[in-house]
Design a protein around this motif. Structure first.
Motif, PDB file in Angstrom:
ATOM      1  N   SER A 235       0.850  -1.189   0.000  1.00 54.00           N
ATOM      2  CA  SER A 235       0.000   0.000   0.000  1.00 54.00           C
ATOM      3  C   SER A 235       0.887   1.241   0.000  1.00 54.00           C
ATOM      4  N   GLY A 236       0.480   2.233  -0.785  1.00 56.92           N
ATOM      5  CA  GLY A 236       1.216   3.484  -0.852  1.00 56.92           C
ATOM      6  C   GLY A 236       0.780   4.499   0.185  1.00 56.92           C
ATOM      7  N   GLU A 237      -0.181   4.130   1.040  1.00 54.77           N
ATOM      8  CA  GLU A 237      -0.659   5.042   2.081  1.00 54.77           C
ATOM      9  C   GLU A 237       0.430   5.261   3.142  1.00 54.77           C
ATOM     10  N   SER A 238       0.505   6.488   3.644  1.00 56.18           N
ATOM     11  CA  SER A 238       1.375   6.768   4.773  1.00 56.18           C
ATOM     12  C   SER A 238       0.711   6.226   6.032  1.00 56.18           C
ATOM     13  N   ALA A 239       1.360   5.308   6.738  1.00 59.22           N
ATOM     14  CA  ALA A 239       0.673   4.509   7.752  1.00 59.22           C
ATOM     15  C   ALA A 239       1.386   4.536   9.099  1.00 59.22           C
ATOM     16  N   ASP A 240       0.603   4.246  10.124  1.00 59.44           N
ATOM     17  CA  ASP A 240       1.091   4.066  11.486  1.00 59.44           C
ATOM     18  C   ASP A 240       0.077   3.187  12.218  1.00 59.44           C
ATOM     19  N   TYR A 241       0.423   2.722  13.413  1.00 56.85           N
ATOM     20  CA  TYR A 241      -0.459   1.895  14.243  1.00 56.85           C
ATOM     21  C   TYR A 241      -0.976   0.675  13.467  1.00 56.85           C
ATOM     22  N   HIS A 258      -8.024   2.892   8.551  1.00 59.11           N
ATOM     23  CA  HIS A 258      -8.257   2.282   7.240  1.00 59.11           C
ATOM     24  C   HIS A 258      -8.037   0.776   7.364  1.00 59.11           C
ATOM     25  N   ARG A 259      -8.568   0.065   6.374  1.00 63.23           N
ATOM     26  CA  ARG A 259      -8.424  -1.384   6.339  1.00 63.23           C
ATOM     27  C   ARG A 259      -8.098  -1.833   4.929  1.00 63.23           C
ATOM     28  N   ILE A 260      -7.166  -2.779   4.817  1.00 61.26           N
ATOM     29  CA  ILE A 260      -6.816  -3.345   3.526  1.00 61.26           C
ATOM     30  C   ILE A 260      -6.636  -4.849   3.694  1.00 61.26           C
ATOM     31  N   SER A 261      -7.049  -5.599   2.698  1.00 62.30           N
ATOM     32  CA  SER A 261      -6.881  -7.045   2.749  1.00 62.30           C
ATOM     33  C   SER A 261      -5.399  -7.403   2.682  1.00 62.30           C
ATOM     34  N   LEU A 262      -5.013  -8.445   3.414  1.00 71.27           N
ATOM     35  CA  LEU A 262      -3.638  -8.919   3.326  1.00 71.27           C
ATOM     36  C   LEU A 262      -3.316  -9.482   1.951  1.00 71.27           C
ATOM     37  N   PHE A 263      -4.352  -9.742   1.166  1.00 73.68           N
ATOM     38  CA  PHE A 263      -4.156 -10.285  -0.179  1.00 73.68           C
ATOM     39  C   PHE A 263      -4.096  -9.190  -1.245  1.00 73.68           C
ATOM     40  N   GLY A 264      -4.188  -7.915  -0.804  1.00 73.49           N
ATOM     41  CA  GLY A 264      -4.092  -6.805  -1.745  1.00 73.49           C
ATOM     42  C   GLY A 264      -5.418  -6.110  -1.985  1.00 73.49           C
ATOM     43  N   GLY A 265      -5.382  -5.082  -2.828  1.00 75.00           N
ATOM     44  CA  GLY A 265      -6.583  -4.313  -3.140  1.00 75.00           C
ATOM     45  C   GLY A 265      -6.493  -2.897  -2.606  1.00 75.00           C
ATOM     46  N   GLU A 266      -7.607  -2.177  -2.684  1.00 69.13           N
ATOM     47  CA  GLU A 266      -7.655  -0.796  -2.233  1.00 69.13           C
ATOM     48  C   GLU A 266      -8.000  -0.730  -0.741  1.00 69.13           C
ATOM     49  N   ALA A 267      -7.416   0.237  -0.091  1.00 70.51           N
ATOM     50  CA  ALA A 267      -7.719   0.446   1.328  1.00 70.51           C
ATOM     51  C   ALA A 267      -9.089   1.112   1.481  1.00 70.51           C
ATOM     52  N   GLU A 268      -9.840   0.687   2.513  1.00 64.94           N
ATOM     53  CA  GLU A 268     -11.162   1.249   2.810  1.00 64.94           C
ATOM     54  C   GLU A 268     -11.058   2.084   4.083  1.00 64.94           C
ATOM     55  N   THR A 269     -11.777   3.192   4.111  1.00 64.27           N
ATOM     56  CA  THR A 269     -11.769   4.064   5.281  1.00 64.27           C
ATOM     57  C   THR A 269     -12.904   3.657   6.235  1.00 64.27           C
ATOM     58  N   ILE A 270     -12.588   3.560   7.517  1.00 61.26           N
ATOM     59  CA  ILE A 270     -13.574   3.225   8.522  1.00 61.26           C
ATOM     60  C   ILE A 270     -14.242   4.495   9.024  1.00 61.26           C
ATOM     61  N   THR A 271     -15.567   4.506   9.003  1.00 58.56           N
ATOM     62  CA  THR A 271     -16.346   5.660   9.425  1.00 58.56           C
ATOM     63  C   THR A 271     -16.816   5.492  10.860  1.00 58.56           C
ATOM     64  N   PHE A 272     -16.599   6.506  11.660  1.00 58.86           N
ATOM     65  CA  PHE A 272     -17.052   6.490  13.044  1.00 58.86           C
ATOM     66  C   PHE A 272     -18.394   7.226  13.136  1.00 58.86           C
ATOM     67  N   ILE A 273     -19.445   6.492  13.420  1.00 55.81           N
ATOM     68  CA  ILE A 273     -20.788   7.051  13.497  1.00 55.81           C
ATOM     69  C   ILE A 273     -20.999   7.722  14.861  1.00 55.81           C
ATOM     70  N   GLY A 274     -21.483   8.942  14.833  1.00 57.00           N
ATOM     71  CA  GLY A 274     -21.784   9.651  16.067  1.00 57.00           C
ATOM     72  C   GLY A 274     -20.563  10.284  16.719  1.00 57.00           C
ATOM     73  N   ARG A 275     -19.458  10.334  15.983  1.00 61.93           N
ATOM     74  CA  ARG A 275     -18.247  10.924  16.544  1.00 61.93           C
ATOM     75  C   ARG A 275     -18.314  12.442  16.476  1.00 61.93           C
TER      76      ARG A 275
END
Length: 275
Positions: A235-241, A258-275
Motif C-alpha cells: 500500500s502506498g498510504e502513509s501509515a502508522d499503528y 483504514h483497512r486493507i486485505s492482506l491479499f491486496g486491493g484498495e484500502a477502505e476508510t472506517i467511518t465512526f458514526i456519532g463521533r
C-alpha cells in the motif's frame, strides 16, 4: 496479537464483537461492523489502549482514567478498575496481566483479578513479549530475557530498540543504533539479520509475514518475508499503528483508520458514526 499490542492494542476481536479506539478525536472506543466499515459507540465510556481478550472479558488501559488497568465484562456490560496504576503495553498470559508502569518503566505483573501485583524487572523496560516460558524485553542496554517470574535474567543482544515482536523463533524490531533498520534476531542461534531498504516505523505480524511502515518510502506499508528477507510494498498510504486481524491489515493515516486485505486491493476508510 503480540504485534498489535506493540502498535497500541487499539483493535481487538473479543467474543463476537470487534472493538476499535478512536485516536483522532479521542471520542472513545467503538464497535466495528466489518461488513459496512462503520464503527458505532459502545455502551461503556473509555478510551481503550492495549486491549487483551479472555473469552467474554476484555482487559485494557483506559486513557480517560489515567491509563489504569480495567476489566470489561462484555456479556454483563459491566466495567471495573482492577489496578489503580498507569499501565502500558498490557499483555495477558494465562492468569496474569504483565505490564510496564508508565512512570518508573519497570515491568510488573498482577493476577487477572488485579491482586498479587509485583515488580518483575527492576530496570528500565521499553518493550517486552512472552514466548515459551520466558520474557524477552528491550532495555537501553540491550535485549534481555528472564523466566516468566523475572528470574535468571541474561542479556542476549547488545542491540537497542523500543519495540519488539516475535515471528517464529525470531525477534523482530527496529535497530535504534542503526537508523531503525528492520532487524531479526534468532533467539536459538543468536544470529542477526538486517532487512535491506526497510526502516521500520510501526510493525505487526500475521505469524507468517512482517508488516511495517517504511520510513524510506513515506511510511508506506511493506510486507516482509522473514525467511528469505524479500519485501514488497502492498500500500502506498502513509501509515502508522499497524494491526493485523484475521485476513485484514488495519492502519492509521492522518489518524483516520483504514483497512486493507492482506491479499491486496484498495484500502477502505472506517467511518465512526456519532463521533
Amino acid at each position: 496479537m503480540n504485534g498489535d499490542l506493540q502498535s497500541g492494542g487499539l483493535i481487538l476481536k473479543a467474543d463476537e464483537s470487534l472493538f476499535i479506539t478512536d485516536i483522532k478525536n479521542y471520542s472513545g472506543t467503538y464497535s466495528l461492523d466489518r461488513a459496512n466499515d462503520q464503527a458505532v459507540p459502545i455502551h461503556y465510556e473509555g478510551l481503550f489502549w492495549f486491549m487483551n481478550e479472555a473469552g467474554n472479558f476484555l482487559y485494557y488501559s483506559d486513557q480517560l482514567k489515567g491509563n489504569v488497568l480495567c476489566k470489561l465484562d462484555i456479556v454483563k456490560q459491566h466495567s471495573e478498575v482492577l489496578l489503580d496504576k498507569p499501565c502500558y503495553q498490557l499483555q495477558r498470559h494465562e492468569d496474569w496481566i504483565y505490564y510496564i508502569h508508565e512512570e518508573d518503566h519497570r515491568l510488573y505483573r498482577c493476577s487477572t483479578s488485579g491482586k498479587r501485583d509485583m515488580r518483575l524487572i527492576d530496570e528500565h523496560v521499553e518493550s517486552f513479549l512472552l514466548y515459551e516460558g520466558q520474557i524477552y524485553y528491550a532495555t537501553p542496554n540491550g535485549i534481555k530475557r528472564s523466566t516468566e517470574s523475572g528470574e535468571a535474567s541474561e542479556k542476549i543482544s547488545e542491540l537497542v530498540t523500543s519495540l519488539l515482536i516475535r515471528i517464529g523463533n525470531k525477534l523482530c524490531f527496529s535497530d535504534a543504533e542503526n537508523g531503525h533498520r528492520l532487524t531479526l534476531l534468532d533467539v536459538e542461534r543468536h544470529t542477526v539479520t538486517m532487512v535491506d531498504n526497510i526502516v521500520a516505523l510501526s510493525i505487526s505480524t500475521d505469524d507468517k509475514y512482517i508488516y511495517c511502515a517504511n520510513r524510506l518510502n513515506d511510511n508506506s506499508i511493506y510486507r516482509v518475508d522473514p525467511l528469505h528477507g524479500g519485501s514488497i510494498r502492498i500500500s502506498g498510504e502513509s501509515a502508522d499503528y499497524l494491526h493485523v486481524l484475521d485476513n485484514d491489515l488495519y492502519f492509521c493515516s492522518g489518524r483516520e483508520w483504514h483497512r486493507i486485505s492482506l491479499f491486496g486491493g484498495e484500502a477502505e476508510t472506517i467511518t465512526f458514526i456519532g463521533r
